[in-house]
Each structure stands twice: as structure tokens, then as C-alpha cells.
Design an enzyme around this catalytic site. Structure first.
Site, PDB file in Angstrom:
ATOM      1  N   LYS A   1      -7.707   3.735   2.116  1.00  0.00           N
ATOM      2  CA  LYS A   1      -6.960   4.975   1.968  1.00  0.00           C
ATOM      3  C   LYS A   1      -6.959   5.885   0.725  1.00  0.00           C
ATOM      4  O   LYS A   1      -7.353   7.019   0.671  1.00  0.00           O
ATOM      5  CB  LYS A   1      -5.449   4.689   2.334  1.00  0.00           C
TER       6      LYS A   1
ATOM      7  N   GLU B   1     -17.689  21.381 -15.855  1.00  0.00           N
ATOM      8  CA  GLU B   1     -18.069  19.954 -15.976  1.00  0.00           C
ATOM      9  C   GLU B   1     -17.545  19.068 -15.171  1.00  0.00           C
ATOM     10  O   GLU B   1     -17.907  17.997 -15.002  1.00  0.00           O
ATOM     11  CB  GLU B   1     -17.935  19.920 -17.543  1.00  0.00           C
TER      12      GLU B   1
ATOM     13  N   SER C   1     -12.596  23.775 -28.596  1.00  0.00           N
ATOM     14  CA  SER C   1     -12.773  22.506 -29.133  1.00  0.00           C
ATOM     15  C   SER C   1     -11.831  22.020 -30.059  1.00  0.00           C
ATOM     16  O   SER C   1     -11.380  22.899 -30.939  1.00  0.00           O
ATOM     17  CB  SER C   1     -14.284  22.363 -29.892  1.00  0.00           C
TER      18      SER C   1
ATOM     19  N   LYS D   1     -16.052  27.145 -30.245  1.00  0.00           N
ATOM     20  CA  LYS D   1     -16.401  26.771 -28.999  1.00  0.00           C
ATOM     21  C   LYS D   1     -15.726  27.194 -27.930  1.00  0.00           C
ATOM     22  O   LYS D   1     -14.467  27.504 -27.970  1.00  0.00           O
ATOM     23  CB  LYS D   1     -16.220  25.208 -29.045  1.00  0.00           C
TER      24      LYS D   1
ATOM     25  N   HIS E   1     -39.015  23.290 -11.753  1.00  0.00           N
ATOM     26  CA  HIS E   1     -38.995  22.332 -12.761  1.00  0.00           C
ATOM     27  C   HIS E   1     -38.317  22.802 -14.027  1.00  0.00           C
ATOM     28  O   HIS E   1     -38.623  22.472 -15.221  1.00  0.00           O
ATOM     29  CB  HIS E   1     -40.694  22.182 -13.256  1.00  0.00           C
TER      30      HIS E   1
ATOM     31  N   ASN F   1      -1.934  -2.401  13.324  1.00  0.00           N
ATOM     32  CA  ASN F   1      -3.315  -2.218  13.455  1.00  0.00           C
ATOM     33  C   ASN F   1      -3.759  -0.919  14.230  1.00  0.00           C
ATOM     34  O   ASN F   1      -4.475  -0.066  13.807  1.00  0.00           O
ATOM     35  CB  ASN F   1      -4.108  -3.515  13.912  1.00  0.00           C
TER      36      ASN F   1
ATOM     37  N   SER G   1       0.902  -1.088  -0.017  1.00  0.00           N
ATOM     38  CA  SER G   1       0.019   0.026  -0.151  1.00  0.00           C
ATOM     39  C   SER G   1       0.830   1.325  -0.145  1.00  0.00           C
ATOM     40  O   SER G   1       0.428   2.216   0.029  1.00  0.00           O
ATOM     41  CB  SER G   1      -0.910  -0.264   1.133  1.00  0.00           C
TER      42      SER G   1
ATOM     43  N   TYR H   1      -9.417  -6.373  12.738  1.00  0.00           N
ATOM     44  CA  TYR H   1      -8.606  -5.884  11.633  1.00  0.00           C
ATOM     45  C   TYR H   1      -8.692  -6.777  10.472  1.00  0.00           C
ATOM     46  O   TYR H   1      -8.520  -8.269  10.882  1.00  0.00           O
ATOM     47  CB  TYR H   1      -7.203  -5.446  12.068  1.00  0.00           C
TER      48      TYR H   1
HETATM   49  N1  ARG Z   1      -0.918  -1.379   5.204  1.00  0.00           N
HETATM   50  C1  ARG Z   1      -2.002  -1.818   6.129  1.00  0.00           C
HETATM   51  C2  ARG Z   1      -3.047  -0.991   6.304  1.00  0.00           C
HETATM   52  O1  ARG Z   1      -3.092  -0.112   5.657  1.00  0.00           O
HETATM   53  C3  ARG Z   1      -1.329  -1.668   7.751  1.00  0.00           C
HETATM   54  C4  ARG Z   1      -1.947  -2.427   8.641  1.00  0.00           C
HETATM   55  C5  ARG Z   1      -1.217  -3.868   8.529  1.00  0.00           C
HETATM   56  N2  ARG Z   1      -1.808  -4.727   9.652  1.00  0.00           N
HETATM   57  C6  ARG Z   1      -1.552  -5.899   9.424  1.00  0.00           C
HETATM   58  N3  ARG Z   1      -2.098  -6.550  10.498  1.00  0.00           N
HETATM   59  N4  ARG Z   1      -1.255  -6.515   8.383  1.00  0.00           N
HETATM   60  O2  ARG Z   1      -4.151  -1.619   6.495  1.00  0.00           O
END
Ligand code: ARG
Length: 452
Positions: free
Chosen positions: A319, A284, A271, A277, A150, A104, A17, A311
């Protein structure tokens, strides 16, 4: 230690991540510093070790800011990347930082800090947006345009009143963000992986250092709760919906059919094929990006609905949408703020449109009702006059007194004053109406509120 073989490279990539959660680094480092200091304070690690850790983390922070940090996909996330760098910098004492902590409760803390920061930042931008709306409203108390229901011309209103409607929406949006703050600002750290820790930690100390106003009371809930992200996304979705409606109205107003406003060219594009245009791209896109903001909310609601406590790795997916939404709102608000004062108004065209399509018909019905005719009958009478007008291609005020009196003998010369466009707007002085006095009153209240 438990593993006998390393993970597949594709799994590393799939699992990682860090590609987006690296943006949490300021919060991750702040959380770690507070945690290390608390560990030392409680005698869980040596003071000198904590000092090394804190100094190391501060150095890492500076390096990341300078762009002098290589994020490594194989170290999964922001937490492991920073911790690995720490150990590289200060040696194995770096490994003591993770005492009495799990990723966690760490990640939950990071996202709370992120949301807290970004919600406050967005609240500031939202205030600026309100100010920008108010400034235009103050300038356009006498600018008239049709009000619609309307999408049919209904009754004339002032542009100030129209802008203040958006101000009101923004005010509620701000109130929602502010209200969510106390629910965001509660500390999960110290909950461990899910069940707390055997170390004699002091969570209050960490909360104080990080500016959290309360502690999460249940460790299971603390590591698996993402309500506050969902709440933030919901609040931002509402805000985005309001921006989108404004954008949509302005898009309509710039069309050849309306020609009420002209957008500054800096916010438009041409355009590639049609040389004539000028397209309202920014507006938009604000309307369009509302879709991705709703998408992020929907994603997270769906993501969370089936998760058993506590978790689960699914939660890593919280995220991207959150960060993307915050950034989307930020840029959309900023563009609107800078665009608002630069809009060119075609006041004559608005005024003309406001006076057409029998937009003063209600006023004639009110006039008759004030003379004692039950409103339902008055409505009927005016309906007949409108039909008469349409047949002769005349507006109500263009009918002669004799023509009007053929339909109702209650109508007298003073009706012409009542039917004037300015009168029609100015007399709507019921609380919250478009009447000049009311609009000025609301603007004054808003000014006072914004200045306190
Ligand atoms: N990268 C993980 C997340 O965003 C962090 C927590 C990971 N915890 C675990 N037990 N693998 O959730």
C-alpha cells in the site's frame, strides 16, 4: 480466543498498517455497506441488523471526514479500526458485518477500489496535462529551435513539434491507464479467506452495488493477486519517466549554456550561499521523484515474486508505495500543468542556435540527391563543404556560389533558398515530420481528440 497471551507491544507496532492504510477508509466503508446489504438481501443477517450496520458505517465515515476519529495502532489496520468503532457505536450486532468475509478479500477489494478511483482521477489530470501541452504547441508553430541527437545539434525543428512529442507520450500513458481499468475493476469480495464461503452470498449483487464490471473467478487468485497494483505502478512509472525527460530538457534549457527558457520564479529557489542563483528545483524534484516511483514498482515486484498462494502478510507492504506513487504523480502533473503556460522563452536564442552548427547540411545533401546525385555521394560532397565552412568559420549559406561550385557543379543559385532556416523546417512534410503543415495537422487531430 485462540491466544493465551497478548502480542508484544513492539509486535503490534510492527504489524500495524493503519498508519498508512487509514487512507483506504472510504473504500473500506463502501465495501462494507455493500456487503452488509447483500447479507440482508440473502437472508444471512436480519434486515434491521443490516440497517443498523449501514447507519453506523455512514456515521463513522462522516466522523473520519470531520477528523473526529482516533486511529488505534493496536487495532492493526483500517478494517479492524472501523469494525471496532462500529461495535462501539451499535453494539454487538456490529460483529455480524464480518459474516462470510475475511480481511483477505476485504483488503483486496479496498485496494481495487482505491486503484480504480485514483487511476480515473489521474487519467483526468493527464488529460489536462495534454491540453496544456497542446495549448503551448498551438502558440509555437513558428518558434524554431535545434533538434538534437546525441545532444549535438542535428536538424532544426519547431517548438510545437517538440511539445507534441510529449503530447504523444502522454497519449500512450493515458491509453495504458484506460486499458488497465477493466483488469482493476473486478471484484474479489466473496472469496473469503482463500477458498470461498459456506454462506449463500450473492457476489453479483455486491459487484453491482460497488460498480465492479466482473467477478474474480478464482478465490485463491482473488485474495492473493496484486497484479493490478503492479500494473498501475508500471503504467505510472512510464508516465513518470516521460515527465522526467521533459523536466530534464527544461533543466538543460534554463542553464546558462542553453538559455532557451526562463522558469517562472515561483517554481525555483535560490542558493543559501550563491546570491546569483535561481535553481530549477521543481523540475529537478520531478526528475528525482521518478526514482521513488520506480522504487515502489521494484518493491512490489520483488515482494510478490516468492509468495506461495494465497494471502501472506508480506502483501500488506503493497500500500505505501502505491499511495505514495499516486500522490507523487498527481502533484508532479499538476505542477507541470500550471508551469507550462508561464515559461518565458528566449526565442531569439533558440532561433540563432537552430541555424548554427550546420543544421542545414542534410538539406544540401537532399538538394544534390534531388538533382540525381546518389545520396551517399551527396553526403560526401556536403561533408567537404562543411569542412570548408569550418575552415573559414562560415555557415553553409555564407559560402559563395563559386566556393560551393568548386566542390559540386550541381549547386546553383537556388541553393540559398533551400538553406534558409525556415525552409529547412517547413519542407519536412513527410507524415509526422516537423514541417508546418504536418505539425498543424497533428495539432488539429489532437484538438479533436481532446474535445471528444
Ligand atoms: N492489513 C492487512 C493488509 O493490508 C489486511 C489483511 C490482513 N489479513 C490477514 N490475514 N492478516 O494486508
Amino acid at each position: 480466543g485462540r491466544f493465551q497471551s497478548s502480542t508484544l507491544s513492539e509486535v503490534d507496532e510492527f504489524n500495524a498498517s493503519v498508519g498508512f492504510d487509514y487512507q483506504l477508509y472510504p473504500y473500506d466503508i463502501a465495501g462494507s455497506i455493500a456487503h452488509a446489504r447483500m447479507l440482508a438481501q440473502q437472508g444471512i443477517i436480519k434486515k434491521s441488523d443490516a440497517e443498523k450496520i449501514v447507519r453506523g458505517l455512514q456515521k463513522i465515515y462522516k466522523n473520519i471526514q470531520k477528523g473526529d476519529f482516533e486511529w488505534d495502532l493496536h487495532k492493526e489496520d483500517v478494517h479492524l479500526n472501523i469494525e471496532a468503532k462500529l461495535t462501539e457505536l451499535i453494539g454487538e450486532v456490529g460483529g455480524k458485518l464480518h459474516t462470510a468475509r475475511s480481511r483477505n478479500d476485504q483488503v483486496a477489494t479496498d485496494i481495487r477500489l482505491y486503484c480504480r478511483d485514483q487511476v480515473s482521477r489521474l487519467a483526468q489530470v493527464l488529460l489536462e496535462y495534454q491540453r496544456a501541452l497542446l495549448e503551448q504547441a498551438e502558440k509555437h508553430i513558428d518558434t524554431l529551435l535545434p533538434g538534437y541527437t546525441h545532444l549535438q545539434r542535428a536538424q532544426p525543428i519547431s517548438l510545437a513539434h517538440h511539445l507534441m512529442a510529449y503530447y504523444e507520450m502522454a497519449l500512450r500513458d493515458l491509453a495504458r491507464l484506460v486499458d488497465s481499468f477493466s483488469r482493476i475493476n473486478t471484484l474479489p469480495l466473496g472469496s473469503g479467506a482463500l477458498a470461498g464461503t459456506t454462506f449463500p452470498i450473492d457476489r453479483n449483487l455486491v459487484a453491482k452495488e460497488l460498480g465492479f464490471s466482473s467477478l474474480a473467478h478464482n478465490s485463491l487468485d482473488a485474495v492473493s493477486d496484486r497484479d493490478f497494483v503492479i500494473e498501475t505502478l508500471a503504467n505510472l512509472s512510464l508516465l513518470m519517466m516521460h515527465l522526467s525527460r521533459l523536466a530534464e530538457e527544461w533543466i538543460l534549457w534554463t542553464s546558462q549554456e542553453f538559455q532557451f527558457i526562463q522558469l517562472p520564479e515561483a517554481y525555483c529557489t535560490g542558493s543559501s550561499m550563491m546570491p546569483q542563483k535561481i535553481n530549477p528545483d521543481v523540475l529537478e524534484l520531478i526528475r528525482g521523484k521518478t526514482g521513488r516511483v520506480y522504487g515502489a514498482l521494484q518493491t512490489l515486484l520483488t515482494l510478490m515474486k516468492g509468495l506461495p498462494l494465497t494471502y501472506n502478510k508480506d502483501m500488506q507492504e503493497d500500500k505505501e508505495g502505491c499511495i505514495d506513487t499516486v500522490e507523487t504523480l498527481s502533484i508532479c502533473l499538476k505542477l507541470l500543468i500550471s508551469m507550462l503556460p508561464k515559461m518565458k522563452l528566449n526565442k531569439a536564442r533558440m532561433y540563432h542556435a537552430a541555424g548554427r552548427a550546420y543544421s542545414n547540411a542534410t538539406d544540401l545533401a537532399d538538394y544534390l540527391a534531388k538533382k540525381g546525385l546518389p545520396f551517399r555521394e551527396a553526403h560526401e560532397v556536403v561533408g567537404q563543404l562543411v569542412a570548408k565552412g569550418i575552415a573559414q568559420a562560415k555557415d553553409l549559406q555564407e559560402l559563395s556560389l563559386a566556393e560551393m561550385q568548386e566542390v559540386s557543379s550541381l549547386i546553383e543559385q537556388d541553393v540559398y533558398e533551400v538553406l534558409k532556416l525556415e525552409s529547412v523546417v517547413n519542407v519536412r512534410n513527410s507524415y509526422g515530420g516537423t514541417g508546418t503543415e504536418q505539425v498543424k495537422k497533428q495539432i488539429k487531430l489532437a484538438r479533436r481528440l481532446l474535445e471528444t
